[in-house]
Design a protein around this motif. Structure first.
Motif, PDB file in Angstrom:
ATOM      1  N   LEU C 118       0.834  -1.203   0.000  1.00  0.00           N
ATOM      2  CA  LEU C 118       0.000   0.000   0.000  1.00  0.00           C
ATOM      3  C   LEU C 118       0.872   1.257   0.000  1.00  0.00           C
ATOM      4  O   LEU C 118       0.649   2.187  -0.777  1.00  0.00           O
ATOM      5  N   LEU C 119       1.890   1.256   0.867  1.00  0.00           N
ATOM      6  CA  LEU C 119       2.765   2.423   0.943  1.00  0.00           C
ATOM      7  C   LEU C 119       3.471   2.653  -0.390  1.00  0.00           C
ATOM      8  O   LEU C 119       3.672   3.796  -0.807  1.00  0.00           O
ATOM      9  N   LEU C 120       3.810   1.561  -1.099  1.00  0.00           N
ATOM     10  CA  LEU C 120       4.427   1.714  -2.427  1.00  0.00           C
ATOM     11  C   LEU C 120       3.447   2.378  -3.395  1.00  0.00           C
ATOM     12  O   LEU C 120       3.792   3.319  -4.107  1.00  0.00           O
ATOM     13  N   PHE C 121       2.206   1.906  -3.381  1.00  0.00           N
ATOM     14  CA  PHE C 121       1.223   2.461  -4.306  1.00  0.00           C
ATOM     15  C   PHE C 121       0.945   3.929  -3.986  1.00  0.00           C
ATOM     16  O   PHE C 121       0.768   4.752  -4.881  1.00  0.00           O
ATOM     17  N   VAL C 122       0.911   4.240  -2.687  1.00  0.00           N
ATOM     18  CA  VAL C 122       0.683   5.638  -2.298  1.00  0.00           C
ATOM     19  C   VAL C 122       1.864   6.498  -2.763  1.00  0.00           C
ATOM     20  O   VAL C 122       1.695   7.559  -3.356  1.00  0.00           O
ATOM     21  N   ALA C 123       3.072   5.991  -2.510  1.00  0.00           N
ATOM     22  CA  ALA C 123       4.263   6.748  -2.892  1.00  0.00           C
ATOM     23  C   ALA C 123       4.311   6.950  -4.403  1.00  0.00           C
ATOM     24  O   ALA C 123       4.748   7.987  -4.890  1.00  0.00           O
ATOM     25  N   GLY C 124       3.877   5.927  -5.156  1.00  0.00           N
ATOM     26  CA  GLY C 124       3.890   6.051  -6.609  1.00  0.00           C
ATOM     27  C   GLY C 124       2.651   6.750  -7.139  1.00  0.00           C
ATOM     28  O   GLY C 124       2.493   6.873  -8.349  1.00  0.00           O
ATOM     29  N   ASP C 125       1.774   7.149  -6.239  1.00  0.00           N
ATOM     30  CA  ASP C 125       0.545   7.835  -6.606  1.00  0.00           C
ATOM     31  C   ASP C 125      -0.273   7.021  -7.612  1.00  0.00           C
ATOM     32  O   ASP C 125      -0.794   7.545  -8.596  1.00  0.00           O
ATOM     33  N   VAL C 126      -0.349   5.695  -7.339  1.00  0.00           N
ATOM     34  CA  VAL C 126      -1.125   4.816  -8.208  1.00  0.00           C
ATOM     35  C   VAL C 126      -2.559   4.762  -7.683  1.00  0.00           C
ATOM     36  O   VAL C 126      -2.771   4.649  -6.477  1.00  0.00           O
ATOM     37  N   GLU C 127      -3.527   4.846  -8.574  1.00  0.00           N
ATOM     38  CA  GLU C 127      -4.922   4.742  -8.135  1.00  0.00           C
ATOM     39  C   GLU C 127      -5.186   3.304  -7.707  1.00  0.00           C
ATOM     40  O   GLU C 127      -4.912   2.362  -8.442  1.00  0.00           O
ATOM     41  N   ARG C 128      -5.732   3.149  -6.492  1.00  0.00           N
ATOM     42  CA  ARG C 128      -5.879   1.808  -5.950  1.00  0.00           C
ATOM     43  C   ARG C 128      -7.213   1.190  -6.352  1.00  0.00           C
ATOM     44  O   ARG C 128      -8.217   1.882  -6.453  1.00  0.00           O
ATOM     45  N   GLY C 129      -7.210  -0.110  -6.577  1.00  0.00           N
ATOM     46  CA  GLY C 129      -8.424  -0.814  -6.974  1.00  0.00           C
ATOM     47  C   GLY C 129      -8.076  -2.181  -7.532  1.00  0.00           C
ATOM     48  O   GLY C 129      -7.158  -2.851  -7.039  1.00  0.00           O
ATOM     49  N   TYR C 130      -8.797  -2.580  -8.552  1.00  0.00           N
ATOM     50  CA  TYR C 130      -8.660  -3.899  -9.174  1.00  0.00           C
ATOM     51  C   TYR C 130      -7.207  -4.281  -9.447  1.00  0.00           C
ATOM     52  O   TYR C 130      -6.730  -5.332  -9.017  1.00  0.00           O
ATOM     53  N   TRP C 131      -6.476  -3.401 -10.152  1.00  0.00           N
ATOM     54  CA  TRP C 131      -5.131  -3.788 -10.579  1.00  0.00           C
ATOM     55  C   TRP C 131      -4.126  -3.835  -9.437  1.00  0.00           C
ATOM     56  O   TRP C 131      -3.213  -4.667  -9.437  1.00  0.00           O
ATOM     57  N   THR C 132      -4.277  -2.941  -8.444  1.00  0.00           N
ATOM     58  CA  THR C 132      -3.327  -2.997  -7.333  1.00  0.00           C
ATOM     59  C   THR C 132      -3.517  -4.276  -6.526  1.00  0.00           C
ATOM     60  O   THR C 132      -2.544  -4.874  -6.062  1.00  0.00           O
ATOM     61  N   VAL C 133      -4.764  -4.737  -6.380  1.00  0.00           N
ATOM     62  CA  VAL C 133      -4.983  -6.006  -5.670  1.00  0.00           C
ATOM     63  C   VAL C 133      -4.350  -7.150  -6.457  1.00  0.00           C
ATOM     64  O   VAL C 133      -3.702  -8.038  -5.892  1.00  0.00           O
ATOM     65  N   ILE C 134      -4.501  -7.115  -7.777  1.00  0.00           N
ATOM     66  CA  ILE C 134      -3.912  -8.176  -8.603  1.00  0.00           C
ATOM     67  C   ILE C 134      -2.394  -8.217  -8.438  1.00  0.00           C
ATOM     68  O   ILE C 134      -1.802  -9.288  -8.222  1.00  0.00           O
ATOM     69  N   ILE C 135      -1.755  -7.043  -8.504  1.00  0.00           N
ATOM     70  CA  ILE C 135      -0.296  -7.005  -8.350  1.00  0.00           C
ATOM     71  C   ILE C 135       0.103  -7.540  -6.976  1.00  0.00           C
ATOM     72  O   ILE C 135       1.032  -8.343  -6.838  1.00  0.00           O
ATOM     73  N   ALA C 136      -0.629  -7.122  -5.947  1.00  0.00           N
ATOM     74  CA  ALA C 136      -0.314  -7.564  -4.584  1.00  0.00           C
ATOM     75  C   ALA C 136      -0.461  -9.078  -4.469  1.00  0.00           C
ATOM     76  O   ALA C 136       0.422  -9.761  -3.927  1.00  0.00           O
ATOM     77  N   HIS C 137      -1.544  -9.616  -5.005  1.00  0.00           N
ATOM     78  CA  HIS C 137      -1.760 -11.064  -4.897  1.00  0.00           C
ATOM     79  C   HIS C 137      -0.724 -11.842  -5.699  1.00  0.00           C
ATOM     80  O   HIS C 137      -0.233 -12.868  -5.250  1.00  0.00           O
TER      81      HIS C 137
END
Lengths: 304, 399, 262
Positions: C118-137
């Motif tokens: 999550l902290l990576l996505f926030v730092a990269g200013d990535v919009e969180r949702g479907y794709w961030t969960v996929i990358i995490a999983h």
């Protein structure tokens, strides 16, 4: 008669095959940790995102580094809530491991002794609960342990207890849920060690005059130590950081690191403190991890 | 019956080096022809694995249509040598030539060399037919040609009707023939065979040895066999090389390797041998006389002996070249008395261990061929006996 | 020989009773007509009907399945490559770091994996949702997939690949015609494992998801926190049934495979 063939180890092509997963892990595993560390050294703020300072750019690197400090870690040491939650996590994880071993060893032993044609099915039966959702398995215990739940009904029905036990939302409930959820992790390595145990060793022991009990204590048990170590580590390690079970089965006084981290993050929105909690948790995990690594090494050694 | 009938008093050919040495095919000796171009050439090849030198500055030439065997204990580097020829390993130094072309840098799939693996390495997910066709498909040959060549090869190795089976539905001998067919169907310039008979039982191994020899002669191919089994190497090979610690100790036809080993290691590695250490007392023409602690004065006939009086040398004596008798032999040049310590009855022959020079002396091995069906044994434990041998029987060994 | 006696049978029965009774009870109460979980009000499939009309839950289930399909595929490809690299190349630059990174998610507490991503996505200013969960999983199940494939590769006879090369196959052809067909069962098993891990995950998804991408475990979790209802039991029963069918189907497939291979 086959001797191991000496083979050269490729290097150039190895990098090519490894490159894709390697880069993925650097981006999504290593980089996040650097960020966790950096945020753990920051201060909580009401900004968006809620920490300060933000990285200002290379020109003000010095200033930025100067604003980082160890204050969050100091807080973890000063506030008894935090270090007590670490101790409590370790205690619950250790108890979980011991109980899982006490239940898992006889089960794995019986499985290893069972007729060969049963063993496949028994193995599937141990693994099957693992495939069903973790959440479902914890939820099942809520129905059993809640006041006037199935356990109370059964115990009061046969007259063993007169009033509800009130087990739900206690550390006991957490222990039951943990043992239940992690039992397969204990049974599988134990089973594979015990199954590989050479039957002629036991025959040799009894031929040399050992009773079944001494055979077990002097042959079976020592030879299954790699399995015991591996199983214990596989239960102990995830148990320390567990969040769902203490949250759903535990009470408000159940202290566990996973829960503390979750609450700091989602309820208090103190991201820097949550990050510090995570880093200390990792440090706590290093020792059991090293034990697991050693158990693996021994396991491989005993197979050969 | 007279036990002395068992004695091997005279040998018609009197020592290997006197007979015309060479391959079983009398007129096939390209290695003695200085104008012949070798098919395979190793030039000063070295291969290291970390600190271990697997192959050490090795040079070797193998000729067209030759059946060449590489013999050595495990870990001697023979497998590495073969794997460099197949292209699985790269030499650290030196070069490897095939038909005069340097193939050192050619990857395995582009070499006209095929290999039969020790484990056979049959693809378990493919049928027998598909296994044999695998290499032809990689060449992109037309389907009809592949089918025809696979069919012909199946007949050749007596596997007709088995092409639909999976490797794990075959016996060990059948698997071995599939592995052979799969490599042969590619019509390689050179076929490498890694312990080709190692996984077969003794009976089958013997049969298959002759099959392999026939196949090689019929197809006119060049075979190189790597083995640790000396019987296998000696039976099949035109020439064999004995290898140890990454070096070739001797390259010669099997009979020369056995009867005139180049070194003590070769003599001990191939066949049984009694070693006698002594000091040369006289050299008169071809006749060398030496004084040994274990067997007293020994005389032996050596072509152009390189030793001089006073030299310390080792003499090798094969067990079957020694005669055994209860009475002292009259005529023999070399004789020594001893006591029987052990008798090993092996059916076709009997191996007798004789202690010479008292309890702390030296044990000699003597082999006797059991030529008759007589059951009573001529010799028994603790018998006092005489050993004797001809001047041609012993050989001077370099250490 | 060691004998299988009454004691061992008792250990088996007790052990498996402990493992299965809670699930059996859960399934039984999904057919309870009463809203009160503790009281048996007669057999009913009422709650299954209610479930089918619960649109948010159905949406969450569909999202979860899509996430699991994509992330399992990603994790299997990455994990297989990692396993090949680790099994085949004993030395390369950064091998220790690499194997450490592959194996770490296996023992990493989910709260930490979730937090760090999550902290990576926030730092990269990535919009969180479907794709961030996929990358995490994909990241956290990669290690599991790698272990499964590695186990298969450990027993893999390298001379099979050498035989292919020797018979004229290029490295790519060798992989396609020999290596992949032979490790295929492990690759399939790795995919199934990654798929289940993704379906099952609550913690990492909670950290890395954004508004509008609520997974089934997240919905179930908030429902459970509100209290026990037979409707949740019904949802759980359907999930258990789906998993049971999948596992039994997979094992039948493998058995058929093994029979054909014999």
């Amino acid at each position: 008669m086959s001797t191991p063939v000496p083979r050269s180890s490729g290097t150039g092509r190895g990098l090519l095959v490894a490159a894709i997963p390697y880069l993925w892990l650097v981006a999504f595993f290593l980089a996040p940790f650097v960020i966790v560390l950096r945020i753990a050294l920051s201060d909580a703020a009401t900004d968006q995102p809620p920490y300060a300072p933000h990285f200002p750019g290379i020109s003000q690197l010095g200033e930025f580094l100067g604003a980082l400090d160890l204050e969050n870690f100091r807080l973890l040491g000063d506030d008894p809530l935090y270090w007590q939650s670490y101790l409590s996590s370790l205690r619950i994880a250790a108890l979980t491991t011991l109980i899982a071993l006490a239940i898992g060893y006889p089960l794995a032993y019986a499985m290893a002794l069972a007729p060969k044609r049963w063993q496949g099915i028994l193995l599937v039966l141990v693994i099957l609960p693992f495939w069903t959702s973790f959440l479902i398995r914890v939820y099942a215990w809520i129905g059993i342990l809640r006041p006037d739940g199935l356990l109370d009904m059964a115990l009061m029905g046969i007259g063993l207890t007169a009033e509800p036990l009130r087990l739900l939302n206690t550390d006991t409930a957490v222990l039951i849920g943990m043992v239940y959820s992690y039992l397969p992790f204990m049974v599988l390595p134990l089973f594979s060690t015990l199954q590989k145990l050479d039957g002629t060793l036991l025959e040799a022991a009894s031929d040399l005059g050992a009773t079944p009990l001494t055979t077990f204590l002097t042959v079976t048990l020592p030879l299954s130590i790699p399995g015991i170590l591996a199983g214990s580590a596989l239960v102990f390690i995830p148990a320390i950081g567990e969040f769902v079970i203490p949250d759903l089965l535990g009470g408000s006084d159940t202290l566990m690191v996973g829960k503390v981290l979750w609450n700091e993050f989602f309820s208090n929105r103190d991201w820097p403190l949550a990050s510090a909690v995570a880093i200390v948790l990792l440090v706590v995990l290093v020792l059991p991890l090293m034990l697991l690594q050693r158990a693996r090494g021994q396991g491989e050694g005993s197979v050969r | 019956m007279d036990p002395r009938q068992e004695r091997q008093v005279s040998r018609p050919e009197a020592g290997g080096r006197r007979a015309s040495p060479g391959s079983v095919r009398r007129d096939f000796q390209p290695w003695n022809d200085p104008t012949a171009k070798p098919l395979v050439e190793f030039r000063n090849v070295t291969k290291r694995f970390g600190a271990v030198v697997a192959v050490d500055r090795l040079s070797l030439a193998i000729h067209q249509r030759e059946f060449f065997a590489l013999l050595g204990p495990s870990g001697c580097g023979k497998t590495t040598l073969m794997r460099m020829l197949a292209g699985f390993e790269q030499p650290d130094e030196g070069e490897i030539l095939l038909d005069g072309v340097d193939i050192t840098a050619v990857p395995p799939h582009k070499r006209p060399v095929n290999m039969m693996f020790q484990s056979y390495a049959l693809f378990p997910h493919l049928s027998v037919g598909d296994n044999i066709a695998y290499g032809l498909k990689r060449e992109g040959l037309p389907k009809a040609e592949i089918a025809a060549r696979v069919e012909a090869m199946l007949g050749r190795v007596r596997l007709k009707g088995m092409e639909k089976r999976r490797p794990d539905q075959l016996s060990g001998g059948q698997r071995q023939r599939v592995a052979l067919a799969r490599a042969l169907v590619k019509q390689p310039k050179l076929l490498l065979l890694d312990e080709p008979l190692g996984a077969l039982d003794k009976k089958l191994r013997e049969e298959t040895q002759y099959e392999l020899m026939d196949l090689q002669a019929d197809l006119g191919l060049t075979f190189m066999v790597v083995t640790h089994d000396q019987d296998e190497a000696m039976t099949m090979a035109d020439r064999m090389a004995v290898m140890d610690h990454g070096r070739l100790l001797q390259i010669a036809p099997p009979d020369l390797i056995y009867e005139a080993p180049a070194s003590r290691f070769v003599a001990e590695f191939v066949g049984d041998i009694n070693l006698i250490e002594g000091r040369v007392t006289a050299v008169a023409g071809d006749l060398v006389t030496l004084e040994s602690k274990s067997a007293g004065v020994i005389e032996l006939d050596e072509d152009a002996p390189s030793c001089r009086p006073g030299d310390a040398i080792t003499v090798g004596l094969r067990p079957e070249k020694i005669a055994l008798s209860h009475d002292e032999p009259g005529q023999a040049n070399n004789k020594v008395a001893g006591e029987i310590w052990d008798i090993g009855y092996l059916g076709d022959m009997t191996m007798v261990q004789v202690m010479v020079g008292g309890d702390q002396g030296k044990l000699f091995k003597v082999s006797l061929t059991n030529r008759t069906r007589r059951i009573e044994r001529p010799f028994a434990w603790e018998d006092k006996v005489w050993l004797s041998w001809d001047v041609e029987a012993g050989m001077v060994l370099a250490s | 020989m060691r004998r299988f006696g009454a004691f061992h049978l008792a250990a088996l029965v007790a052990g498996f009773a402990f493992l299965y009774l809670p699930i059996v009870a859960l399934i039984a109460y999904s057919f309870n007509a009463s809203r009160l979980v503790t009281l048996w009000g007669g057999f009913s499939t009422h709650w299954y009907g209610a479930l089918m009309r619960n649109q948010p839950l159905l949406d969450a289930a569909w999202l979860t399945i899509r996430v699991a399909l994509v992330s399992a595929t990603l994790a299997t490809v990455l994990g297989t490559l990692a396993a090949l690299a680790l099994a085949r190349y004993r030395v390369f630059v950064g091998r220790t770091l690499f194997s450490g990174m592959v194996m770490a998610p296996l023992v990493m507490p989910e709260v930490i994996t979730g937090l760090s991503l999550l902290l990576l996505f926030v730092a990269g200013d990535v919009e969180r949702g479907y794709w961030t969960v996929i990358i995490a999983h994909a990241t956290f199940s990669l290690g599991f997939a790698c272990i499964v494939v590695q186990a298969r590769l450990a027993g893999f006879d390298r001379s099979l690949e050498e035989a292919a090369r020797d018979l004229g196959a290029t490295p790519m052809e060798t992989f396609a015609t020999v290596t992949l067909p032979l490790i295929w069962p492990a690759v399939a098993a790795a995919w199934m494992l990654a798929f289940t891990l993704s379906l099952d995950d609550l913690v990492i998804a909670s950290f890395t998801t954004g508004p509008g991408a609520t997974t089934l475990p997240m919905r179930l979790y908030s429902a459970i926190r509100l209290g026990v209802t037979p409707e949740i039991n019904a949802a759980c029963t359907i999930m258990i049934a789906a998993v049971a069918v999948a596992v039994i189907g997979a094992s039948l497939l493998m058995k058929r495979d093994a029979l054909a291979g014999r």
